[in-house]
Design a protein around this motif. Structure first.
Motif, PDB file in Angstrom:
ATOM      1  N   PRO A   1       0.802  -1.232   0.000  1.00 37.51           N
ATOM      2  CA  PRO A   1       0.000   0.000   0.000  1.00 37.51           C
ATOM      3  C   PRO A   1       0.832   1.278   0.000  1.00 37.51           C
ATOM      4  N   ASN A   2       2.086   1.237   0.472  1.00 32.30           N
ATOM      5  CA  ASN A   2       2.894   2.465   0.516  1.00 32.30           C
ATOM      6  C   ASN A   2       3.610   2.733  -0.802  1.00 32.30           C
ATOM      7  N   LEU A   3       3.533   1.858  -1.754  1.00 33.81           N
ATOM      8  CA  LEU A   3       4.231   2.034  -3.013  1.00 33.81           C
ATOM      9  C   LEU A   3       3.569   3.143  -3.832  1.00 33.81           C
ATOM     10  N   GLY A   4       4.357   4.104  -4.254  1.00 34.97           N
ATOM     11  CA  GLY A   4       3.850   5.184  -5.093  1.00 34.97           C
ATOM     12  C   GLY A   4       3.261   6.350  -4.335  1.00 34.97           C
ATOM     13  N   ASN A   5       3.345   6.367  -3.026  1.00 37.41           N
ATOM     14  CA  ASN A   5       2.794   7.481  -2.237  1.00 37.41           C
ATOM     15  C   ASN A   5       3.743   8.672  -2.179  1.00 37.41           C
ATOM     16  N   ARG A   6       4.992   8.478  -2.444  1.00 34.48           N
ATOM     17  CA  ARG A   6       5.975   9.551  -2.318  1.00 34.48           C
ATOM     18  C   ARG A   6       6.881   9.545  -3.537  1.00 34.48           C
TER      19      ARG A   6
END
Length: 61
Positions: free
Chosen positions: A51-56
């Motif tokens: 789920p944290n992939l591509g958030n930053r």
């Protein structure tokens, strides 16, 4: 029309009818299998990425 000719004609028609019935049953089974397969493909797949992939996004100039 002779009896032998009539009986041969009836025999040919009965054979054709049996062949058509078998073909129809095969078609119905094939369509049922395809419907079951497409129902499995239509179900949403679970996400593979964390789920944290591509958030930053790191940007360096």
């Amino acid at each position: 029309m002779e009896i032998s000719s009539l009986s041969q004609s009836v025999s040919v028609q009965a054979s054709a009818q049996a062949s058509a019935k078998a073909s129809l049953q095969l078609l119905q089974q094939t369509l049922a299998l395809q419907a079951a397969g497409s129902a499995n493909l239509a179900q949403p797949a679970a996400p593979v990425n964390p789920p944290n992939l591509g958030n930053r996004i790191d940007v360096m100039a």
